[in-house]
Design a protein around this motif. Structure first.
Motif, PDB file in Angstrom:
ATOM      1  N   MET A 126       6.139  16.713  -1.204  1.00 28.38           N
ATOM      2  CA  MET A 126       5.537  15.386  -1.131  1.00 28.38           C
ATOM      3  C   MET A 126       6.489  14.443  -0.436  1.00 28.38           C
ATOM      4  O   MET A 126       7.674  14.708  -0.313  1.00 28.38           O
ATOM      5  CB  MET A 126       5.171  14.861  -2.533  1.00 28.38           C
ATOM      6  CG  MET A 126       6.318  14.476  -3.444  1.00 28.38           C
ATOM      7  SD  MET A 126       7.128  12.883  -3.173  1.00 28.38           S
ATOM      8  CE  MET A 126       5.820  11.737  -3.360  1.00 28.38           C
ATOM      9  N   TRP A 127       5.944  13.356   0.021  1.00 29.60           N
ATOM     10  CA  TRP A 127       6.729  12.260   0.569  1.00 29.60           C
ATOM     11  C   TRP A 127       5.970  10.984   0.274  1.00 29.60           C
ATOM     12  O   TRP A 127       4.806  11.007  -0.096  1.00 29.60           O
ATOM     13  CB  TRP A 127       7.023  12.460   2.055  1.00 29.60           C
ATOM     14  CG  TRP A 127       5.816  12.486   2.941  1.00 29.60           C
ATOM     15  CD1 TRP A 127       5.302  11.446   3.671  1.00 29.60           C
ATOM     16  CD2 TRP A 127       4.964  13.597   3.214  1.00 29.60           C
ATOM     17  NE1 TRP A 127       4.184  11.839   4.363  1.00 29.60           N
ATOM     18  CE2 TRP A 127       3.957  13.175   4.097  1.00 29.60           C
ATOM     19  CE3 TRP A 127       4.941  14.921   2.784  1.00 29.60           C
ATOM     20  CZ2 TRP A 127       2.958  14.000   4.556  1.00 29.60           C
ATOM     21  CZ3 TRP A 127       3.933  15.751   3.248  1.00 29.60           C
ATOM     22  CH2 TRP A 127       2.977  15.299   4.130  1.00 29.60           C
ATOM     23  N   MET A 128       6.646   9.875   0.433  1.00 33.04           N
ATOM     24  CA  MET A 128       6.013   8.601   0.116  1.00 33.04           C
ATOM     25  C   MET A 128       6.289   7.613   1.230  1.00 33.04           C
ATOM     26  O   MET A 128       7.421   7.517   1.727  1.00 33.04           O
ATOM     27  CB  MET A 128       6.560   8.053  -1.190  1.00 33.04           C
ATOM     28  CG  MET A 128       5.963   6.746  -1.626  1.00 33.04           C
ATOM     29  SD  MET A 128       6.606   6.294  -3.266  1.00 33.04           S
ATOM     30  CE  MET A 128       5.949   4.676  -3.432  1.00 33.04           C
ATOM     31  N   SER A 129       5.261   6.900   1.624  1.00 32.59           N
ATOM     32  CA  SER A 129       5.439   5.814   2.570  1.00 32.59           C
ATOM     33  C   SER A 129       4.821   4.557   1.972  1.00 32.59           C
ATOM     34  O   SER A 129       3.827   4.638   1.256  1.00 32.59           O
ATOM     35  CB  SER A 129       4.815   6.155   3.936  1.00 32.59           C
ATOM     36  OG  SER A 129       3.430   6.371   3.800  1.00 32.59           O
ATOM     37  N   ALA A 130       5.452   3.457   2.229  1.00 34.38           N
ATOM     38  CA  ALA A 130       4.949   2.192   1.684  1.00 34.38           C
ATOM     39  C   ALA A 130       4.679   1.234   2.813  1.00 34.38           C
ATOM     40  O   ALA A 130       5.160   1.360   3.892  1.00 34.38           O
ATOM     41  CB  ALA A 130       5.970   1.602   0.730  1.00 34.38           C
TER      42      ALA A 130
ATOM     43  N   ALA B   5       0.874  -1.176   0.000  1.00 38.69           N
ATOM     44  CA  ALA B   5       0.000   0.000   0.000  1.00 38.69           C
ATOM     45  C   ALA B   5       0.910   1.224   0.000  1.00 38.69           C
ATOM     46  O   ALA B   5       1.753   1.370   0.888  1.00 38.69           O
ATOM     47  CB  ALA B   5      -0.899  -0.002   1.225  1.00 38.69           C
ATOM     48  N   TYR B   6       0.772   2.075  -0.991  1.00 34.98           N
ATOM     49  CA  TYR B   6       1.638   3.240  -1.134  1.00 34.98           C
ATOM     50  C   TYR B   6       0.836   4.501  -0.834  1.00 34.98           C
ATOM     51  O   TYR B   6      -0.276   4.678  -1.320  1.00 34.98           O
ATOM     52  CB  TYR B   6       2.225   3.288  -2.545  1.00 34.98           C
ATOM     53  CG  TYR B   6       3.121   2.105  -2.811  1.00 34.98           C
ATOM     54  CD1 TYR B   6       4.475   2.176  -2.533  1.00 34.98           C
ATOM     55  CD2 TYR B   6       2.609   0.911  -3.298  1.00 34.98           C
ATOM     56  CE1 TYR B   6       5.303   1.092  -2.741  1.00 34.98           C
ATOM     57  CE2 TYR B   6       3.427  -0.182  -3.508  1.00 34.98           C
ATOM     58  CZ  TYR B   6       4.776  -0.086  -3.232  1.00 34.98           C
ATOM     59  OH  TYR B   6       5.590  -1.172  -3.426  1.00 34.98           O
ATOM     60  N   HIS B   7       1.427   5.364  -0.035  1.00 32.51           N
ATOM     61  CA  HIS B   7       0.768   6.603   0.395  1.00 32.51           C
ATOM     62  C   HIS B   7       1.671   7.760  -0.019  1.00 32.51           C
ATOM     63  O   HIS B   7       2.840   7.795   0.345  1.00 32.51           O
ATOM     64  CB  HIS B   7       0.590   6.559   1.915  1.00 32.51           C
ATOM     65  CG  HIS B   7      -0.138   7.722   2.468  1.00 32.51           C
ATOM     66  ND1 HIS B   7      -1.465   7.968   2.196  1.00 32.51           N
ATOM     67  CD2 HIS B   7       0.266   8.710   3.294  1.00 32.51           C
ATOM     68  CE1 HIS B   7      -1.847   9.055   2.833  1.00 32.51           C
ATOM     69  NE2 HIS B   7      -0.820   9.535   3.499  1.00 32.51           N
ATOM     70  N   MET B   8       1.140   8.694  -0.823  1.00 34.32           N
ATOM     71  CA  MET B   8       1.920   9.810  -1.339  1.00 34.32           C
ATOM     72  C   MET B   8       1.241  11.141  -1.052  1.00 34.32           C
ATOM     73  O   MET B   8       0.598  11.719  -1.912  1.00 34.32           O
ATOM     74  CB  MET B   8       2.133   9.644  -2.835  1.00 34.32           C
ATOM     75  CG  MET B   8       3.027   8.493  -3.165  1.00 34.32           C
ATOM     76  SD  MET B   8       3.095   8.212  -4.919  1.00 34.32           S
ATOM     77  CE  MET B   8       2.660   6.510  -4.961  1.00 34.32           C
ATOM     78  N   PRO B   9       1.355  11.635   0.181  1.00 34.67           N
ATOM     79  CA  PRO B   9       0.755  12.924   0.503  1.00 34.67           C
ATOM     80  C   PRO B   9       1.469  14.074  -0.210  1.00 34.67           C
ATOM     81  O   PRO B   9       2.692  14.047  -0.393  1.00 34.67           O
ATOM     82  CB  PRO B   9       0.948  13.054   2.013  1.00 34.67           C
ATOM     83  CG  PRO B   9       1.354  11.697   2.485  1.00 34.67           C
ATOM     84  CD  PRO B   9       1.970  11.002   1.322  1.00 34.67           C
TER      85      PRO B   9
END
Length: 90
Positions: free
Chosen positions: A86-90, A72-76
């Motif tokens: 922006m940043w990305m968490s997986a 599940a990838y989250h890109m606020p």
């Protein structure tokens, strides 16, 4: 918002954000190539135009890989008329 597999050129997803600016749509794991580069493009021009705010940021393009097809990838994104973060968490 459009998600494109840049390796194959295939558009994986094309959708609109909800009223809160979020997209909560799953992409089936079999559609994700862990070796491909993806591009996620947000068109922001209409957002600013609807608010009658002059803006220089009319589009945001993010390029990334998805090494875990089941992930599940989250890109606020924090956006203002002239920049974004922006940043990305997986």
């Amino acid at each position: 918002m459009t998600l494109t597999n840049l390796t194959s050129g295939a558009v994986v997803l094309s959708a609109a954000m909800d009223a809160g600016g979020r997209l909560s749509q799953d992409i089936p794991a079999e559609q994700i190539d862990p070796n491909a580069t993806y591009e996620l493009v947000f068109d922001t021009a209409n957002y600013w135009a609807a608010r009658k705010i002059p803006a220089t940021v009319s589009q945001i393009a993010l390029r990334f890989t998805m090494s875990d097809p089941e992930g599940a990838y989250h890109m606020p994104i924090i956006l203002n008329p002239n920049s974004y973060s922006m940043w990305m968490s997986a």
